[in-house]
Design a protein around this motif. Structure first.
Motif, mmCIF file in Angstrom:
data_model
loop_
_atom_site.group_PDB
_atom_site.id
_atom_site.type_symbol
_atom_site.label_atom_id
_atom_site.label_comp_id
_atom_site.label_asym_id
_atom_site.label_seq_id
_atom_site.Cartn_x
_atom_site.Cartn_y
_atom_site.Cartn_z
ATOM 1 N N GLY A 132 -1.713 7.961 5.222
ATOM 2 C CA GLY A 132 -0.481 6.970 5.238
ATOM 3 C C GLY A 132 0.803 6.598 4.148
ATOM 4 N N ASP A 133 1.414 6.129 4.185
ATOM 5 C CA ASP A 133 2.475 6.076 3.506
ATOM 6 C C ASP A 133 2.239 6.034 1.600
ATOM 7 O OD1 ASP A 133 5.094 6.049 2.288
ATOM 8 O OD2 ASP A 133 5.440 3.902 2.968
ATOM 9 N N LEU A 134 3.236 7.432 1.357
ATOM 10 C CA LEU A 134 2.317 7.137 -0.037
ATOM 11 C C LEU A 134 3.381 6.119 -0.965
ATOM 12 C CD1 LEU A 134 2.289 11.523 0.083
ATOM 13 C CD2 LEU A 134 0.284 9.290 0.172
ATOM 14 N N ASN A 135 4.531 6.323 -0.100
ATOM 15 C CA ASN A 135 5.458 4.852 -1.595
ATOM 16 C C ASN A 135 4.611 3.481 -0.955
ATOM 17 O OD1 ASN A 135 7.411 6.861 -1.919
ATOM 18 N ND2 ASN A 135 8.351 7.078 0.493
ATOM 19 N N LYS A 155 -4.593 2.939 -0.557
ATOM 20 C CA LYS A 155 -5.627 3.812 -1.637
ATOM 21 C C LYS A 155 -6.154 4.689 -2.032
ATOM 22 C CE LYS A 155 -7.993 -1.564 -1.883
ATOM 23 N NZ LYS A 155 -9.294 -2.080 -1.315
ATOM 24 N N LEU A 156 -5.742 5.643 -0.926
ATOM 25 C CA LEU A 156 -4.863 6.595 -0.815
ATOM 26 C C LEU A 156 -4.353 7.146 -2.093
ATOM 27 C CD1 LEU A 156 -5.998 7.414 2.843
ATOM 28 C CD2 LEU A 156 -8.101 8.058 0.835
ATOM 29 N N ARG A 157 -3.901 6.777 -2.125
ATOM 30 C CA ARG A 157 -2.458 7.168 -3.330
ATOM 31 C C ARG A 157 -2.812 8.310 -4.635
ATOM 32 N NH1 ARG A 157 2.959 4.787 -4.538
ATOM 33 N NH2 ARG A 157 1.165 2.641 -5.970
ATOM 34 N N GLU A 158 -3.659 7.809 -5.448
ATOM 35 C CA GLU A 158 -4.628 8.427 -6.056
ATOM 36 C C GLU A 158 -5.104 9.975 -5.693
ATOM 37 O OE1 GLU A 158 -6.627 7.441 -10.234
ATOM 38 O OE2 GLU A 158 -7.203 6.091 -8.755
#
Length: 205
Positions: A49-52, A57-60
């Motif tokens: 998804g959108d890392l910004n 919740k997947l960014r980390e």
């Protein structure tokens, strides 16, 4: 990979998309480190998804595993980028993944320092990483003592002012904890240091 694929099958069965994407990020990391994904990759890939988006919740997981993957593949610039993202966005004292990310960011900065790349900036990153590993090792010797000793050894090796005892301690600590990859890393760094100070007999051990 067989175990990871088993869990992916479970995620498909129970339609748990968020967990499935987390597992796919881990799988992509393992596959890259085995053979750069040449024969071990699968068609499915994580949808991060959108890392910004702060609510993503997947960014980390994405930044954390990307930093580790880039470290082991020798992509120093990308490791610094992902590692810094991980620390800046998700640092929590006492959280294991935060400290592990700090360790790899510190080791990566040692490599950049040796390459004369932004020396002062990277030395500061190493200093912060050593302090973090000391704090972590005080609270969990089993998890972090080997990391603390290896960062110390690498830092001192820049000035060639110690023998190999800190490397030896890191190797033994990693062996006792079962961290084979970090035991191998410490052995490699110790050998390179011995070669650098012309102690070829020790380097060949």
């Amino acid at each position: 990979l067989k175990r990871i694929d088993y869990y992916l099958h479970l995620m498909e069965t129970y339609r748990s998309e968020a967990t499935k994407n987390n597992v796919l990020i881990i799988r992509e990391t393992v596959s890259s480190l085995i053979d750069n994904g040449q024969a071990t990759s699968i068609e499915a890939s994580a949808c991060v998804g959108d890392l910004n988006d702060p609510k993503n919740k997947l960014r980390e997981a994405f930044f954390y595993y990307s930093a580790i993957r880039c470290f082991w593949l020798g992509h120093n610039g990308r490791c610094r980028y992902y590692g810094k993202k991980c620390i800046d966005l998700f640092w929590q004292g006492g959280q294991v993944t935060s400290y592990v990310a700090q360790f790899y960011l510190g080791m990566n900065s040692m490599s950049l320092t040796r390459k004369k790349s932004e020396v002062q900036l990277n030395k500061e990153v190493v200093r912060v990483a050593i302090a973090a590993m000391k704090d972590a090792a005080d609270n969990s010797d089993w998890n972090f003592s080997n990391k603390f000793r290896l960062l110390q050894a690498e830092h001192l090796s820049l000035n060639k002012r110690h023998d190999t005892f800190m490397y030896d301690e890191s190797i033994e600590s990693a062996r006792k904890s079962g961290f084979i990859h970090e035991q191998g890393l410490a052995c490699e760094k110790a050998g390179l240091y011995c070669k650098d100070v012309l102690n070829m007999e020790k380097a060949l051990e």
